[in-house]
Design a protein around this motif. Structure first.
Motif, short mmCIF file in Angstrom:
data_model
loop_
_atom_site.label_atom_id
_atom_site.label_comp_id
_atom_site.label_asym_id
_atom_site.label_seq_id
_atom_site.Cartn_x
_atom_site.Cartn_y
_atom_site.Cartn_z
N TYR A 225 25.87 9.04 10.02
CA TYR A 225 25.79 9.49 8.63
C TYR A 225 27.06 9.18 7.85
N THR A 226 28.22 9.36 8.49
CA THR A 226 29.47 9.11 7.75
C THR A 226 29.63 7.61 7.44
N ARG A 227 29.23 6.77 8.38
CA ARG A 227 29.31 5.32 8.10
C ARG A 227 28.26 4.91 7.07
N LYS A 228 27.11 5.57 7.10
CA LYS A 228 26.11 5.31 6.07
C LYS A 228 26.67 5.70 4.70
N GLY A 229 27.32 6.86 4.64
CA GLY A 229 27.93 7.30 3.38
C GLY A 229 28.96 6.31 2.88
N LEU A 230 29.78 5.79 3.79
CA LEU A 230 30.82 4.84 3.41
C LEU A 230 30.21 3.55 2.84
N ALA A 231 29.14 3.08 3.48
CA ALA A 231 28.48 1.87 2.99
C ALA A 231 27.88 2.10 1.61
N GLU B 54 26.40 3.69 -4.68
CA GLU B 54 25.25 4.59 -4.59
C GLU B 54 25.77 5.98 -4.22
N PHE B 55 26.45 6.61 -5.16
CA PHE B 55 27.17 7.84 -4.85
C PHE B 55 26.26 9.02 -4.51
N SER B 56 25.14 9.12 -5.19
CA SER B 56 24.24 10.25 -4.91
C SER B 56 23.63 10.14 -3.52
N LYS B 57 23.25 8.91 -3.14
CA LYS B 57 22.70 8.70 -1.79
C LYS B 57 23.79 8.91 -0.74
N ALA B 58 24.99 8.47 -1.06
CA ALA B 58 26.11 8.67 -0.13
C ALA B 58 26.37 10.16 0.06
N TYR C 281 26.49 12.37 3.54
CA TYR C 281 27.61 13.23 3.96
C TYR C 281 27.15 14.68 4.15
N GLU C 282 26.20 15.11 3.31
CA GLU C 282 25.65 16.46 3.48
C GLU C 282 24.95 16.59 4.83
N LYS C 283 24.23 15.53 5.23
CA LYS C 283 23.57 15.54 6.54
C LYS C 283 24.61 15.64 7.66
N ALA C 284 25.69 14.90 7.49
CA ALA C 284 26.76 14.94 8.50
C ALA C 284 27.35 16.34 8.61
N LEU C 285 27.54 16.99 7.46
CA LEU C 285 28.12 18.33 7.46
C LEU C 285 27.16 19.39 8.00
N GLU C 286 25.87 19.13 7.92
CA GLU C 286 24.91 20.03 8.54
C GLU C 286 25.08 20.04 10.06
N ILE C 287 25.48 18.89 10.59
CA ILE C 287 25.67 18.76 12.04
C ILE C 287 27.05 19.26 12.44
N PHE D 24 32.30 13.43 0.95
CA PHE D 24 31.51 14.26 0.03
C PHE D 24 32.28 14.50 -1.27
N LYS D 25 33.57 14.83 -1.14
CA LYS D 25 34.41 15.07 -2.33
C LYS D 25 34.48 13.81 -3.21
N LYS D 26 34.61 12.68 -2.55
CA LYS D 26 34.70 11.41 -3.28
C LYS D 26 33.43 11.15 -4.07
#
Length: 326
Positions: free
Chosen positions: A217-223, A229-233, A237-243, A254-256
């Motif tokens: 998820y974090t690498r997906k967010g970075l890409a 695509e900030f909203s999708k990113a 990151y929200e998915k990553a934080l759920e884990i 997420f902050k970025k």
């Protein structure tokens, strides 16, 4: 050599009796009649084909192949119709398929198609080719070799040789295609080379294989951030934080996303409105009414989210950055 008309008629009569026995699954009697037909008219390949069909039903595939081979020999010598020759080859291929001899099955389906092309034979050849590829792929799987290739890839990644690291990660994936981390590693290489679409694709595969692997998820967010695509990113990151709520990479990402989205709302809206799915949602009169109601009565959103179809559309609008629910 020639066959008298009388013998031809007798052979046809024997074939007819054989067909009747065949339909009743009385295979011993059917074989006797087809054998009689062959004796009366050895120049007609169809009687050998009939015999081959019986042996196929009896699961005597070797004899089926022999009879088909003989049928083709007789057919060639007596210039019989190419469609019947094709049928003999296809029956041989069917027998080889039953024997799990896929290479020979492929060869004889191809031979059949050179004589006469039918959709059925083309479909069977396609299935055999797919089965051969799947078998080859499965035989290639070797987790130990995959680990060796992954280690080589890691070493090259550490040296900054990303193109060659990708080669080793790709080989590792072929050797162990169910290892989610391999796709994540290759995604990291693609990101270093600014190949963000390829990185995103690998991240998606990684997440599909292991939905609880935070790095996917974090690498997906970075890409997605790199693709603006900030909203999708943010969603990634929200998915990553759920884990892992303490994952620093996810927190910073997420902050970025929040800062990037809020800093240029016009740009966010412009990108969102270019999405055909968003356009379709916003053109739906029912959805426009729901969105208006949500503005005047924020509590109404909870009721609407109970409808799976509406929920999906609302989440899409949230993902695009057009709406937010507090």
């Amino acid at each position: 050599m020639s066959v008298s008309d009388d013998h031809k008629q007798q052979a046809l009569a024997a074939k007819t009796r054989g067909n009747d026995y065949y339909k009743k699954k009385e295979f011993k009697e059917a074989l006797e009649e087809y054998g009689r037909a062959i004796g009366l008219d050895p120049l007609d390949m169809t009687y050998h084909l009939n015999s081959a069909a019986v042996h196929f039903e009896l699961k005597d595939y070797e004899e089926c192949i022999k009879q088909c081979d003989k049928a083709i020999e007789v057919g060639r010598e007596n210039r019989q119709d190419y469609t019947i020759i094709a049928k003999a080859y296809a029956r041989m291929a069917n027998a080889y398929h039953k024997k799990d001899d896929l290479e020979n099955a492929k060869t004889y389906y191809q031979k059949s198609l050179t004589e006469h092309r039918t959709r059925e034979t083309m479909a069977k050849l396609s299935d055999i080719e797919k089965a051969l590829k799947d078998r080859e792929r499965l035989l290639y799987i070797n987790p130990e070799k995959a680990l060796e290739e992954k280690t080589l890839g890691n070493d090259l990644f550490a040296k900054g040789d990303y193109p060659n690291a990708i080669k080793h990660y790709t080989e590792a994936i072929k050797r162990n295609p169910e290892d989610a981390k391999l796709y994540s590693n290759r995604a990291a290489c693609y990101q270093k080379l600014a190949e963000f679409q390829l990185a995103l694709k690998d991240c998606e595969q990684c997440i599909q294989l292991d939905p609880h692997f935070v790095k996917g998820y974090t690498r997906k967010g970075l890409a997605l951030i790199a693709m603006k695509e900030f909203s999708k990113a943010q969603t990634a990151y929200e998915k990553a934080l759920e884990i892992d709520k303490n994952n620093q990479e996810a927190i910073e990402g997420f902050k970025k996303c929040i800062l990037s989205s809020s800093s240029n709302p016009d740009e966010v809206r412009k990108r969102a409105m270019a999405d055909p799915e968003v356009q379709q949602i916003l053109s739906d009169p029912a959805m426009r009414l729901i969105l208006e109601q949500m503005q005047t009565d924020p509590k109404a959103v909870q009721e609407h989210l109970k409808n799976p179809e509406i929920q999906s559309k609302i989440y899409k609008l949230m993902e695009s950055g057009l709406i937010a629910i507090r």
